[in-house]
Design a protein around this motif. Structure first.
Motif, PDB file in Angstrom:
ATOM      1  N   LEU B 191       0.828  -1.209   0.000  1.00  0.00           N
ATOM      2  CA  LEU B 191       0.000   0.000   0.000  1.00  0.00           C
ATOM      3  C   LEU B 191       0.860   1.256   0.000  1.00  0.00           C
ATOM      4  O   LEU B 191       0.407   2.319  -0.409  1.00  0.00           O
ATOM      5  CB  LEU B 191      -0.908   0.022   1.233  1.00  0.00           C
ATOM      6  CG  LEU B 191      -2.099  -0.923   1.149  1.00  0.00           C
ATOM      7  CD1 LEU B 191      -2.782  -1.023   2.496  1.00  0.00           C
ATOM      8  CD2 LEU B 191      -3.086  -0.452   0.104  1.00  0.00           C
ATOM      9  N   ASN B 192       2.096   1.128   0.479  1.00  0.00           N
ATOM     10  CA  ASN B 192       3.016   2.255   0.483  1.00  0.00           C
ATOM     11  C   ASN B 192       3.221   2.759  -0.955  1.00  0.00           C
ATOM     12  O   ASN B 192       3.501   1.977  -1.854  1.00  0.00           O
ATOM     13  CB  ASN B 192       4.340   1.776   1.080  1.00  0.00           C
ATOM     14  CG  ASN B 192       5.348   2.883   1.181  1.00  0.00           C
ATOM     15  OD1 ASN B 192       5.695   3.489   0.179  1.00  0.00           O
ATOM     16  ND2 ASN B 192       5.804   3.141   2.374  1.00  0.00           N
ATOM     17  N   MET B 193       3.076   4.073  -1.153  1.00  0.00           N
ATOM     18  CA  MET B 193       3.092   4.590  -2.529  1.00  0.00           C
ATOM     19  C   MET B 193       4.369   4.227  -3.282  1.00  0.00           C
ATOM     20  O   MET B 193       4.328   3.802  -4.436  1.00  0.00           O
ATOM     21  CB  MET B 193       2.952   6.109  -2.500  1.00  0.00           C
ATOM     22  CG  MET B 193       1.576   6.589  -2.133  1.00  0.00           C
ATOM     23  SD  MET B 193       1.570   8.378  -2.172  1.00  0.00           S
ATOM     24  CE  MET B 193      -0.018   8.715  -1.484  1.00  0.00           C
ATOM     25  N   GLY B 194       5.508   4.392  -2.607  1.00  0.00           N
ATOM     26  CA  GLY B 194       6.775   4.099  -3.273  1.00  0.00           C
ATOM     27  C   GLY B 194       6.883   2.638  -3.665  1.00  0.00           C
ATOM     28  O   GLY B 194       7.344   2.310  -4.766  1.00  0.00           O
ATOM     29  N   LEU B 195       6.424   1.758  -2.763  1.00  0.00           N
ATOM     30  CA  LEU B 195       6.541   0.321  -3.052  1.00  0.00           C
ATOM     31  C   LEU B 195       5.522  -0.117  -4.099  1.00  0.00           C
ATOM     32  O   LEU B 195       5.817  -0.996  -4.915  1.00  0.00           O
ATOM     33  CB  LEU B 195       6.364  -0.479  -1.768  1.00  0.00           C
ATOM     34  CG  LEU B 195       7.465  -0.247  -0.729  1.00  0.00           C
ATOM     35  CD1 LEU B 195       7.123  -0.917   0.578  1.00  0.00           C
ATOM     36  CD2 LEU B 195       8.791  -0.759  -1.259  1.00  0.00           C
ATOM     37  N   VAL B 196       4.341   0.498  -4.087  1.00  0.00           N
ATOM     38  CA  VAL B 196       3.364   0.195  -5.139  1.00  0.00           C
ATOM     39  C   VAL B 196       3.938   0.604  -6.487  1.00  0.00           C
ATOM     40  O   VAL B 196       3.854  -0.140  -7.475  1.00  0.00           O
ATOM     41  CB  VAL B 196       2.023   0.921  -4.874  1.00  0.00           C
ATOM     42  CG1 VAL B 196       1.111   0.816  -6.082  1.00  0.00           C
ATOM     43  CG2 VAL B 196       1.334   0.341  -3.661  1.00  0.00           C
ATOM     44  N   ALA B 197       4.576   1.786  -6.512  1.00  0.00           N
ATOM     45  CA  ALA B 197       5.163   2.261  -7.766  1.00  0.00           C
ATOM     46  C   ALA B 197       6.237   1.289  -8.245  1.00  0.00           C
ATOM     47  O   ALA B 197       6.286   0.946  -9.436  1.00  0.00           O
ATOM     48  CB  ALA B 197       5.750   3.655  -7.571  1.00  0.00           C
ATOM     49  N   ALA B 198       7.077   0.824  -7.292  1.00  0.00           N
ATOM     50  CA  ALA B 198       8.126  -0.127  -7.677  1.00  0.00           C
ATOM     51  C   ALA B 198       7.506  -1.428  -8.186  1.00  0.00           C
ATOM     52  O   ALA B 198       7.960  -2.001  -9.186  1.00  0.00           O
ATOM     53  CB  ALA B 198       9.025  -0.408  -6.477  1.00  0.00           C
ATOM     54  N   GLY B 199       6.429  -1.890  -7.510  1.00  0.00           N
ATOM     55  CA  GLY B 199       5.751  -3.107  -7.941  1.00  0.00           C
ATOM     56  C   GLY B 199       5.144  -2.958  -9.326  1.00  0.00           C
ATOM     57  O   GLY B 199       5.184  -3.876 -10.142  1.00  0.00           O
ATOM     58  N   LEU B 200       4.578  -1.770  -9.587  1.00  0.00           N
ATOM     59  CA  LEU B 200       3.936  -1.550 -10.889  1.00  0.00           C
ATOM     60  C   LEU B 200       4.965  -1.501 -12.005  1.00  0.00           C
ATOM     61  O   LEU B 200       4.691  -1.934 -13.127  1.00  0.00           O
ATOM     62  CB  LEU B 200       3.137  -0.243 -10.873  1.00  0.00           C
ATOM     63  CG  LEU B 200       1.791  -0.303 -10.176  1.00  0.00           C
ATOM     64  CD1 LEU B 200       1.139   1.059 -10.196  1.00  0.00           C
ATOM     65  CD2 LEU B 200       0.878  -1.312 -10.849  1.00  0.00           C
ATOM     66  N   ARG B 201       6.164  -0.976 -11.677  1.00  0.00           N
ATOM     67  CA  ARG B 201       7.213  -0.940 -12.714  1.00  0.00           C
ATOM     68  C   ARG B 201       7.560  -2.348 -13.169  1.00  0.00           C
ATOM     69  O   ARG B 201       7.823  -2.588 -14.340  1.00  0.00           O
ATOM     70  CB  ARG B 201       8.446  -0.231 -12.176  1.00  0.00           C
ATOM     71  CG  ARG B 201       8.409   1.276 -12.370  1.00  0.00           C
ATOM     72  CD  ARG B 201       9.805   1.878 -12.371  1.00  0.00           C
ATOM     73  NE  ARG B 201      10.511   1.638 -11.126  1.00  0.00           N
ATOM     74  CZ  ARG B 201      10.337   2.364 -10.027  1.00  0.00           C
ATOM     75  NH1 ARG B 201       9.479   3.370 -10.039  1.00  0.00           N
ATOM     76  NH2 ARG B 201      11.007   2.121  -8.928  1.00  0.00           N
ATOM     77  N   LYS B 202       7.549  -3.287 -12.211  1.00  0.00           N
ATOM     78  CA  LYS B 202       7.863  -4.675 -12.572  1.00  0.00           C
ATOM     79  C   LYS B 202       6.780  -5.274 -13.461  1.00  0.00           C
ATOM     80  O   LYS B 202       7.017  -6.191 -14.235  1.00  0.00           O
ATOM     81  CB  LYS B 202       7.996  -5.527 -11.314  1.00  0.00           C
ATOM     82  CG  LYS B 202       9.347  -5.371 -10.650  1.00  0.00           C
ATOM     83  CD  LYS B 202       9.461  -6.317  -9.459  1.00  0.00           C
ATOM     84  CE  LYS B 202      10.379  -5.749  -8.404  1.00  0.00           C
ATOM     85  NZ  LYS B 202       9.892  -6.010  -7.051  1.00  0.00           N
ATOM     86  N   LEU B 203       5.539  -4.772 -13.306  1.00  0.00           N
ATOM     87  CA  LEU B 203       4.418  -5.335 -14.064  1.00  0.00           C
ATOM     88  C   LEU B 203       4.305  -4.758 -15.472  1.00  0.00           C
ATOM     89  O   LEU B 203       3.492  -5.207 -16.253  1.00  0.00           O
ATOM     90  CB  LEU B 203       3.106  -5.072 -13.326  1.00  0.00           C
ATOM     91  CG  LEU B 203       2.879  -5.862 -12.050  1.00  0.00           C
ATOM     92  CD1 LEU B 203       1.631  -5.376 -11.366  1.00  0.00           C
ATOM     93  CD2 LEU B 203       2.764  -7.337 -12.366  1.00  0.00           C
ATOM     94  N   THR B 204       5.096  -3.720 -15.758  1.00  0.00           N
ATOM     95  CA  THR B 204       4.989  -3.078 -17.059  1.00  0.00           C
ATOM     96  C   THR B 204       5.325  -4.072 -18.168  1.00  0.00           C
ATOM     97  O   THR B 204       6.306  -4.802 -18.070  1.00  0.00           O
ATOM     98  CB  THR B 204       5.955  -1.885 -17.144  1.00  0.00           C
ATOM     99  OG1 THR B 204       5.787  -1.110 -15.961  1.00  0.00           O
ATOM    100  CG2 THR B 204       5.653  -1.028 -18.336  1.00  0.00           C
ATOM    101  N   LEU B 205       4.480  -4.078 -19.178  1.00  0.00           N
ATOM    102  CA  LEU B 205       4.671  -5.028 -20.275  1.00  0.00           C
ATOM    103  C   LEU B 205       5.787  -4.557 -21.187  1.00  0.00           C
ATOM    104  O   LEU B 205       6.315  -3.440 -21.028  1.00  0.00           O
ATOM    105  CB  LEU B 205       3.378  -5.158 -21.085  1.00  0.00           C
ATOM    106  CG  LEU B 205       2.131  -5.555 -20.300  1.00  0.00           C
ATOM    107  CD1 LEU B 205       0.938  -5.576 -21.218  1.00  0.00           C
ATOM    108  CD2 LEU B 205       2.329  -6.901 -19.649  1.00  0.00           C
ATOM    109  N   ALA B 206       6.141  -5.401 -22.125  1.00  0.00           N
ATOM    110  CA  ALA B 206       7.187  -5.040 -23.084  1.00  0.00           C
ATOM    111  C   ALA B 206       6.766  -3.793 -23.863  1.00  0.00           C
ATOM    112  O   ALA B 206       5.598  -3.613 -24.181  1.00  0.00           O
ATOM    113  CB  ALA B 206       7.413  -6.208 -24.045  1.00  0.00           C
TER     114      ALA B 206
END
Lengths: 126, 515
Positions: B191-206
């Motif tokens: 839920l932490n904004m920084g960690l959510v952002a980091a998690g979302l970066r990993k989910l970014t597609l090609a």
């Protein structure tokens, strides 16, 4: 199960939204808002739900309490995620406050206009 | 914890405790008459504290003794963007409170008003300091609940109707926001904004594409926040709710609430959590451009002074969101144009601050005029500049600021936004923004002509100057409107550029877990 339960949540959400947007009765709108809240709370519970496949089939939903002799990893695999439940507790309290305020406003509106019908409660121009 | 870091939680704790304390004080006979003074005092202390914090470097703070590495503690982010919002919120709140010392005498149970207003300030301070998405949602709701009650404060038929409409639409907005937060949690487990952002970066597609699940979360979040910010087409509640509230509350709602819980939260989520990318930028620009044009066109035909101001709030927020969208657009893509983005963000944040100053001043002066002339209809006023020189003068300064006349502050921020849009490669939108500024000017010429000039009408003939505290609040805001234009360079270095850098750093800005 899988996706079906999420679709059900979504259906409840849409039902609540429909009541809020389309109904003309103040009380029905309040009920709609409550349904909307429940749908999101249900969604949050489902996020935290975990199942593990055992020999006896899918099993899960253990309380997140570390039993004697259980490793942390085993607990993580079978226990539900307690965090969304904490979120829901907060969200329910907020929804309680909002609903109480809505009901209070509805009562005052009934005092002033003598009706719960929004067709007749429109002195303000859109 | 350094002394500076110890200040930050006080910004929330002090007003929160005071709001409860006021309720207790009101029931003790000898203390009851001090409730308003305490409310003004605590917000003044808050303003001083947020000014003290401005030059300090304050890292993320973890409440409850958690270490930074544990990623479990409640994180408070006091970065430059939060500082800008803190100063804006507390400044406008102080002016509104000082104004209401005299203005609220016409109501009973003023302590309820003071308690709710301080409560709303506490929630807004917590909202801009929140370092995780769920806290953001909670304090958005707390601020909203206080504002629903304050809109209905007069308990007249129209006020109740407006409050109910606002409450229902606000609930739909919050539900959408919570749904979006839930989806992001299920995707990243954080839920932490920084960690959510980091998690979302990993989910970014090609190819930098955003997957369908983050897109759904983003749609829920941006939709809900756009409802809170009253962006067209989610604006229907604002022209009812803002004018129905007592004048100091209209000033708070239009001046800071739609910014803190709408525009600020949207900027924070889009830039720092989701990361600026093509689809979000397009959505922001569409919302902004629509609000800018539709808001001003609806405002032109209004004869109710406060309703006219409310429609202008939609239009002016459109400017801010449009500039934010343009900045997100030039930052996305393979070669981000940082210089152009910084111009757009400077314009957006400067206009956000300016709008807080001049729109709250306009609402306060509309309250002073309504109290004296007993009407909100422009056609029934007239000649008030002579009857109420201080109010008239302040109202004129604010009108010239919002209309974008040089050398007032609104001119500079609109100019920067228009230049930024042109630099970002949107000459048509830049021209549209200039056109909207012209229509705004026309609309405020009407206000000047009917309210302040001409022959006094029957109701306005008996008007006399507003009491001292109301005048003081208006003069302070008018001075800010006058000085913010020429003092732009100082403000830019201290407030807007650091805040813009926070947004430009994108999803890497809020590193939560890793120290």
């Amino acid at each position: 199960m899988g996706i079906a339960i999420y679709l059900l949540t979504f259906a409840i959400l849409l039902a609540g939204l429909y009541a809020v947007v389309a109904k003309k009765n103040v009380v029905k709108i309040i009920v709609g808002a409550a349904i909307l809240d429940y749908a999101v709370n249900l969604f949050l519970v489902l996020i935290g739900w975990r199942t593990v496949s055992t020999a006896a089939g899918a099993e899960g939903g253990a309380a997140p309490i570390l039993a004697a002799g259980q490793s942390g990893r085993q607990l993580l695999a079978s226990a539900v995620d307690p965090l969304p439940q904490a979120l829901i507790l907060t969200s329910i309290v907020i929804a309680l406050g909002v609903t109480a305020l809505m009901v209070a406003l509805a009562l005052r509106l009934h005092e002033k206009y003598g009706t719960f019908d929004l067709e007749n409660i429109r002195r303000l121009r859109g | 914890m350094t002394p500076m870091e110890a200040i930050v939680p006080l910004l929330v704790a002090l007003p929160l405790l005071t709001a409860a304390g006021i309720v207790a004080m009101a029931h003790v006979r000898p203390l009851a008459k001090f409730t308003s003074g305490v409310a003004v005092g605590v917000v003044a202390v808050n303003l001083v504290l947020s000014l003290v914090l401005l030059p300090a470097r304050v890292g993320p703070i973890y409440i409850g003794g958690w270490s930074a590495a544990s990623t479990l503690g409640i994180q408070i982010n006091c970065d430059a963007l939060a500082k800008l919002m803190l100063i804006t919120v507390n400044l406008v709140a102080l002016a509104s409170l000082v104004f209401s010392l005299s203005y609220m005498r016409q109501f009973t149970k003023v302590w309820m008003f003071m308690s709710l207003l301080v409560f709303m300030v506490a929630a807004m301070n917590a909202l801009v300091l929140a370092g995780d998405l769920f806290n953001l949602f909670v304090f958005l709701e707390v601020a909203a609940i206080a504002s629903y009650a304050l809109v209905a404060f007069g308990c007249e038929a129209e006020e109740l109707e407006a409050a109910f409409k606002y409450l229902v639409l606000g609930t739909v907005g919050s539900t959408l926001i919570l749904l979006g937060v839930g989806i992001l949690y299920s995707l990243t487990g954080q839920l932490n904004m920084g960690l959510v952002a980091a998690g979302l970066r990993k989910l970014t597609l090609a190819g930098g594409k955003v997957g369908p699940a983050p897109l759904l979360a983003a749609a829920c979040l941006i939709g809900g926040l756009a409802l809170k910010a009253a962006m067209v087409p989610f604006h229907a509640w604002l022209p009812d709710a803002h004018p129905s509230a007592p004048a100091p509350i209209s000033a708070m709602l239009s001046g800071v609430l739609i910014k803190a819980s709408g525009v600020y939260a949207m900027a924070r989520v889009v830039f720092n959590v989701l990361g600026p990318s093509g689809p979000y930028a397009t959505v922001l620009m569409t919302l902004g451009a629509l609000s800018m044009v539709v808001g001003v066109l609806l405002a032109v035909g209004q004869w109710d002074f406060k309703r006219l101001l409310a429609y202008h709030s939609i239009s002016q927020m459109g400017y801010v969101v449009l500039a934010l969208g343009a900045a997100a657009h030039v930052l996305s893509g393979p070669s981000p144009q940082v210089a152009v983005a910084s111009v757009c963000l400077l314009g957006a944040l400067f206009h956000l601050f300016n709008h807080a100053a001049f729109k709250s001043l306009l609402f306060l002066s509309s309250g002073a005029i309504e109290q004296q002339a007993h009407t909100r209809m422009l056609k029934e006023m007239g000649g008030l500049a002579r009857r109420m020189p201080v109010t008239g003068f302040c109202c004129r300064i604010a009108a010239l600021s919002i209309a974008g006349v040089p050398p007032f502050n609104g001119f500079f921020s609109k100019l920067i936004i228009i230049v930024g849009l042109a630099m970002a490669g949107y000459p048509v939108l830049a021209a549209l923004a200039a056109f909207v500024a012209f229509v705004t000017l026309l609309s405020f010429v009407k206000v000047q002509r009917y309210a302040l000039e001409g022959q006094p009408s029957a109701s306005a003939a008996a008007a006399h100057e507003a009491p001292f505290s109301m005048g003081l609040a208006m003069v302070v805001l008018a001075v800010i409107c006058l000085l913010a234009g020429p003092g732009m360079m100082v403000l830019r270095d201290w407030l807007f550029e650091p805040a813009g850098r926070v947004l430009m750093a994108g999803s890497a800005a809020l590193i939560g877990g890793a120290p």
